[in-house]
Enzyme design. Structure first.
Site, short mmCIF file in Angstrom:
data_model
loop_
_atom_site.label_atom_id
_atom_site.label_comp_id
_atom_site.label_asym_id
_atom_site.label_seq_id
_atom_site.Cartn_x
_atom_site.Cartn_y
_atom_site.Cartn_z
N HIS A 199 31.34 -22.09 21.07
CA HIS A 199 32.29 -21.10 20.54
C HIS A 199 32.20 -20.92 19.03
O HIS A 199 32.77 -19.98 18.49
CB HIS A 199 33.72 -21.50 20.91
N ARG A 200 31.49 -21.79 18.32
CA ARG A 200 31.41 -21.66 16.87
C ARG A 200 30.12 -20.99 16.40
O ARG A 200 29.95 -20.73 15.22
CB ARG A 200 31.55 -23.04 16.21
N GLY A 201 29.23 -20.69 17.32
CA GLY A 201 27.98 -20.03 16.97
C GLY A 201 28.12 -18.53 16.83
O GLY A 201 29.22 -17.97 16.96
N LEU B 187 23.83 -16.91 29.01
CA LEU B 187 23.18 -16.10 27.98
C LEU B 187 21.74 -16.57 27.77
O LEU B 187 21.51 -17.74 27.48
CB LEU B 187 23.95 -16.19 26.66
N GLY B 188 20.82 -15.66 27.90
CA GLY B 188 19.42 -15.95 27.65
C GLY B 188 18.91 -15.24 26.42
O GLY B 188 19.62 -15.12 25.42
N SER B 189 17.69 -14.71 26.50
CA SER B 189 17.06 -14.06 25.36
C SER B 189 15.92 -13.19 25.85
O SER B 189 15.29 -13.47 26.88
CB SER B 189 16.52 -15.13 24.39
N SER B 190 15.63 -12.15 25.09
CA SER B 190 14.52 -11.26 25.45
C SER B 190 13.17 -11.95 25.33
O SER B 190 12.17 -11.43 25.83
CB SER B 190 14.55 -10.00 24.58
N CYS B 191 13.11 -13.13 24.71
CA CYS B 191 11.84 -13.83 24.57
C CYS B 191 11.37 -14.43 25.89
O CYS B 191 10.27 -14.97 25.97
CB CYS B 191 11.91 -14.91 23.50
N TYR C 30 11.36 -22.59 23.97
CA TYR C 30 12.69 -21.99 24.12
C TYR C 30 12.72 -21.04 25.31
O TYR C 30 13.65 -21.07 26.13
CB TYR C 30 13.05 -21.25 22.83
N LYS D 135 15.01 -21.07 28.84
CA LYS D 135 15.90 -19.97 29.20
C LYS D 135 15.53 -19.37 30.55
O LYS D 135 16.40 -18.92 31.31
CB LYS D 135 15.87 -18.90 28.10
N LEU E 171 19.73 -10.56 18.07
CA LEU E 171 21.12 -10.44 17.68
C LEU E 171 21.31 -10.68 16.18
O LEU E 171 20.51 -11.36 15.54
CB LEU E 171 21.97 -11.45 18.45
N HIS F 63 16.79 -16.23 12.10
CA HIS F 63 16.06 -15.10 12.64
C HIS F 63 15.81 -14.07 11.54
O HIS F 63 16.30 -14.20 10.42
CB HIS F 63 16.83 -14.48 13.80
N LYS G 157 17.10 -13.21 1.62
CA LYS G 157 15.96 -13.09 0.72
C LYS G 157 16.17 -11.96 -0.29
O LYS G 157 15.91 -12.13 -1.50
CB LYS G 157 14.68 -12.86 1.51
#
Length: 315
Positions: free
Chosen positions: A12-14, A106-110, A137, A141, A167, A180, A188
């Site tokens: 919940h903190r991410g 929750l996953g990822s497009s990777c 990773y 997933k 995201l 990311h 930067k």
């Protein structure tokens, strides 16, 4: 979905978890369960089972994960594989064992192959080799996705998996070693502006990427929680905007928003990563959900949050 349902947000903190917590509170859900990592280590099976047995959540939203950019993933594939696999195995199995009524993973497009037809449809999963820099990773997933699908098919569990695109947003990680691309660009350009210096970026800027504002993902998660079952989507559902942009174009947009006036130098000796990752979002759109936040608007909100939280980010 009953507003008094006991909803456990893992992580919940991410970036994602904090946005989901905010969205649930806005929607009137008043019985939300959270634990910090120091209170509950999700890689420890016995601790996770004790938590589920005592708290008995009705709903689980699995946002907890070890995440990072190209550099972090490439340097520590074993850590990314082990930690994310253990989190998924423990949480998903305990959700089944202790009668959780709904789980959103929750996953990822990777998870999709490196050389995937574009835009990427859900059925392209496992149709080719993965991008090597984040293979650990991605495999973790994919395992979590399959685990949810097996429990749905074999045990009748209402467990579904959402695969968001890249995201960004408030509460993102701005550490230059592990972040990311978009938060890294914000930091930067901000720091180069303060020093009146040039910015050096990896690759040649040619890869295309799709970006989703995290509050839009939180909205999608609540939509899935309230309206969607495994039979509606199959193994997983993509979450994104359906639009992409080159990294070079993105860098120019961030530079404009930050007010950076120096030069951008592309270090072509560094990897570009996957050439393109655009998700086909027709499945989630057909169910009635669409992203709302434009990229410019989202970057402006994220940059303001970065400035407002500078002390916390840079110390």
């Amino acid at each position: 979905m009953d507003k008094e349902s006991r909803i456990y947000i893992a992580g919940h903190r991410g970036l994602v978890g904090s946005a989901v917590l905010k969205k649930l509170q806005q929607e009137g859900y008043g019985n939300i369960i959270t634990r910090t990592h120091s209170e509950l280590d999700l890689t420890q099976q016995s601790a996770v089972e004790e938590f589920f047995e005592s708290e008995k959540p009705d709903v689980v939203i699995l946002c907890a994960a070890k995440v990072g950019g190209i550099l972090a993933n490439d340097k520590a594939k074993s850590d990314f594989f082990y930690i994310n696999s253990m989190i998924a195995n423990n949480v998903i199995h305990s959700a089944y064992k202790y009668g959780v009524k709904k789980l959103i993973n929750l996953g990822s497009s990777c998870i999709y192959p490196r050389e995937c037809p574009q835009p990427i449809k859900e059925e392209y999963l496992l149709s080719g080799p993965l991008e090597k820099t984040n293979e650990g990773y991605a495999l973790a997933k994919i395992g979590a996705l399959k685990m949810c699908w097996y429990y749905a098919q074999e045990k009748g569990c209402d467990f579904i998996s959402a695969m968001p695109t890249n995201l960004y947003g408030p509460n993102d990680n701005f550490d230059l070693e592990s972040s990311h691309v978009l938060p890294a660009l914000i930091r930067k350009f901000y720091e180069a502006k303060q020093k009146n210096a040039d910015v050096i970026l990896w690759g040649d800027g040619s890869p295309y990427r799709e970006f989703l504002f995290v509050d839009d993902l939180a909205d999608a998660i609540v939509f899935l929680m309230e309206n969607v079952a495994p039979a509606d989507i199959g193994e997983c559902v993509n979450i994104g905007t359906g639009e992409d942009i080159t990294i070079k174009e993105l860098a120019n947009q961030v530079a404009d928003i930050v007010g950076f006036k120096g030069s951008i130098v592309w270090d072509k000796s560094k990897p570009n990563g996957t050439p393109r990752k655009l998700l086909d979002v027709s499945r989630i759109n057909s169910l009635g959900w669409y992203a709302r936040t434009s990229l410019i608007e989202g970057i402006e909100i994220t940059y303001k949050w970065f400035i407002d939280n500078m002390d916390k980010i840079t110390r």
